[in-house]
Design an enzyme around this catalytic site. Structure first.
Site, short mmCIF file in Angstrom:
data_model
loop_
_atom_site.label_atom_id
_atom_site.label_comp_id
_atom_site.label_asym_id
_atom_site.label_seq_id
_atom_site.Cartn_x
_atom_site.Cartn_y
_atom_site.Cartn_z
N GLU A 1 0.81 -1.23 0.00
CA GLU A 1 0.00 0.00 0.00
C GLU A 1 0.84 1.28 0.00
O GLU A 1 0.35 2.35 0.37
CB GLU A 1 -0.94 0.01 1.21
CG GLU A 1 -2.04 -1.02 1.10
CD GLU A 1 -3.17 -0.71 2.06
OE1 GLU A 1 -4.24 -0.30 1.59
OE2 GLU A 1 -2.97 -0.87 3.29
N HIS B 1 -0.30 5.80 7.26
CA HIS B 1 -1.48 4.96 6.97
C HIS B 1 -1.62 3.98 8.12
O HIS B 1 -0.64 3.34 8.52
CB HIS B 1 -1.31 4.21 5.65
CG HIS B 1 -2.36 3.14 5.47
ND1 HIS B 1 -3.70 3.43 5.49
CD2 HIS B 1 -2.27 1.80 5.32
CE1 HIS B 1 -4.39 2.30 5.34
NE2 HIS B 1 -3.54 1.29 5.24
N HIS C 1 -4.58 1.32 10.60
CA HIS C 1 -5.87 0.64 10.76
C HIS C 1 -6.38 0.82 12.19
O HIS C 1 -6.96 -0.11 12.76
CB HIS C 1 -5.73 -0.86 10.47
CG HIS C 1 -5.13 -1.20 9.13
ND1 HIS C 1 -4.62 -2.44 8.84
CD2 HIS C 1 -4.99 -0.46 8.00
CE1 HIS C 1 -4.17 -2.44 7.58
NE2 HIS C 1 -4.37 -1.25 7.05
N HIS D 1 -11.50 -0.01 6.66
CA HIS D 1 -10.06 -0.27 6.48
C HIS D 1 -9.22 0.51 7.49
O HIS D 1 -8.50 -0.09 8.28
CB HIS D 1 -9.71 0.10 5.03
CG HIS D 1 -8.27 -0.10 4.66
ND1 HIS D 1 -7.84 -0.08 3.36
CD2 HIS D 1 -7.15 -0.30 5.40
CE1 HIS D 1 -6.52 -0.27 3.32
NE2 HIS D 1 -6.09 -0.41 4.55
MN MN Z 1 -4.08 -0.73 5.01
#
Ligand code: MN
Length: 238
Positions: A77, A96, A98, A166
């Site tokens: 990602e 990024h 979660h 997500h």
């Molecule tokens: Mn992810």
């Protein structure tokens, strides 16, 4: 060159803080724009943030291509980072993650909104990006630049964008600002989830949202918070 060493050292500390504060687990990552080349960014190889060392950091173009002779496996990602750097020249660091407390706000119509002074940094409007809108059925992972650019477009000028079912992406004008924003985005989500069952929530006003980021990422607060979280995450190593 010393700018690069400092950047690498800060990326390691940032990874450790995000892990210690449960913002990331086995997954999630943080990058910085390359201090000597704004068209590149620095990001660890595919490895859990808790374990990242300076030797794990790789260099990428904004399109997500590996720079140099490096055959290590990158994060699938990584494009999230390039997509945001490409669109936002103001952004120097991207996270990024979660973070679990954010997920309810990505799968319902209830917006994530600032409830506390140190969380005003998330901004008045936290957009939610749904990969399905444009890309149909997927694994929900952002695995190419088309998806990353679409995410960056939804983010617009915000510091935080939620990703449906997500996690989120966070963008800031420095690595410390990005880490602190990531930590306090999850704090806000937890507090908002605690408050909502109790009745009508009084959120920060627009004026307060303009004034309160200073309490977390202003020059004085930022250094104090960074030192605190770094010591908590790394003990005497920091
Ligand atoms: Mn992810």
């Amino acid at each position: 060159m010393s700018g690069l060493i400092d950047a690498l050292r800060e990326i390691v500390i940032a990874n450790r803080i995000l892990a210690a504060e449960d913002v990331v687990d086995a997954f999630g990552h943080i990058s910085v724009r390359h201090p000597d080349n704004p068209d590149h960014y620095l990001l660890a190889r595919s490895r859990s943030p808790e374990l990242v060392t300076m030797d794990d950091i790789m260099e990428f173009t904004l399109q997500g291509d590996i720079v140099g002779d490096d055959d290590r496996k990158p994060y699938a990602e990584r494009h999230i980072h390039g997509g945001i750097y490409e669109r936002r020249p103001d952004v120097q660091s991207v996270v990024h993650n979660h973070a679990q407390a954010l997920i309810p706000f990505s799968i319902t119509k209830t917006p994530l909104r600032p409830v506390m002074h140190v969380t005003g940094v998330i901004g008045e409007h936290v957009p939610v990006w749904d990969i399905e809108d444009k890309f149909g059925g997927t694994s929900l992972l952002v695995t190419n630049m088309d998806q990353a650019r679409d995410l960056a477009e939804k983010m617009g000028p915000a510091r935080v964008v939620l990703m449906r079912g997500h996690g989120c992406a966070i963008a800031a004008d420095g690595i410390k600002e990005a880490v602190l924003t990531a930590v306090y985005t999850q704090v806000n989500a937890k507090l908002q989830l605690q408050a909502m069952p109790l009745g009508d929530v009084k959120y920060l006003s627009q004026e307060e949202i303009e004034l309160t980021p200073e309490t977390l990422i202003g020059p004085l607060a930022k250094e104090r918070a960074w030192e605190y979280f770094a010591r908590r995450a790394m003990g005497d190593e920091f």
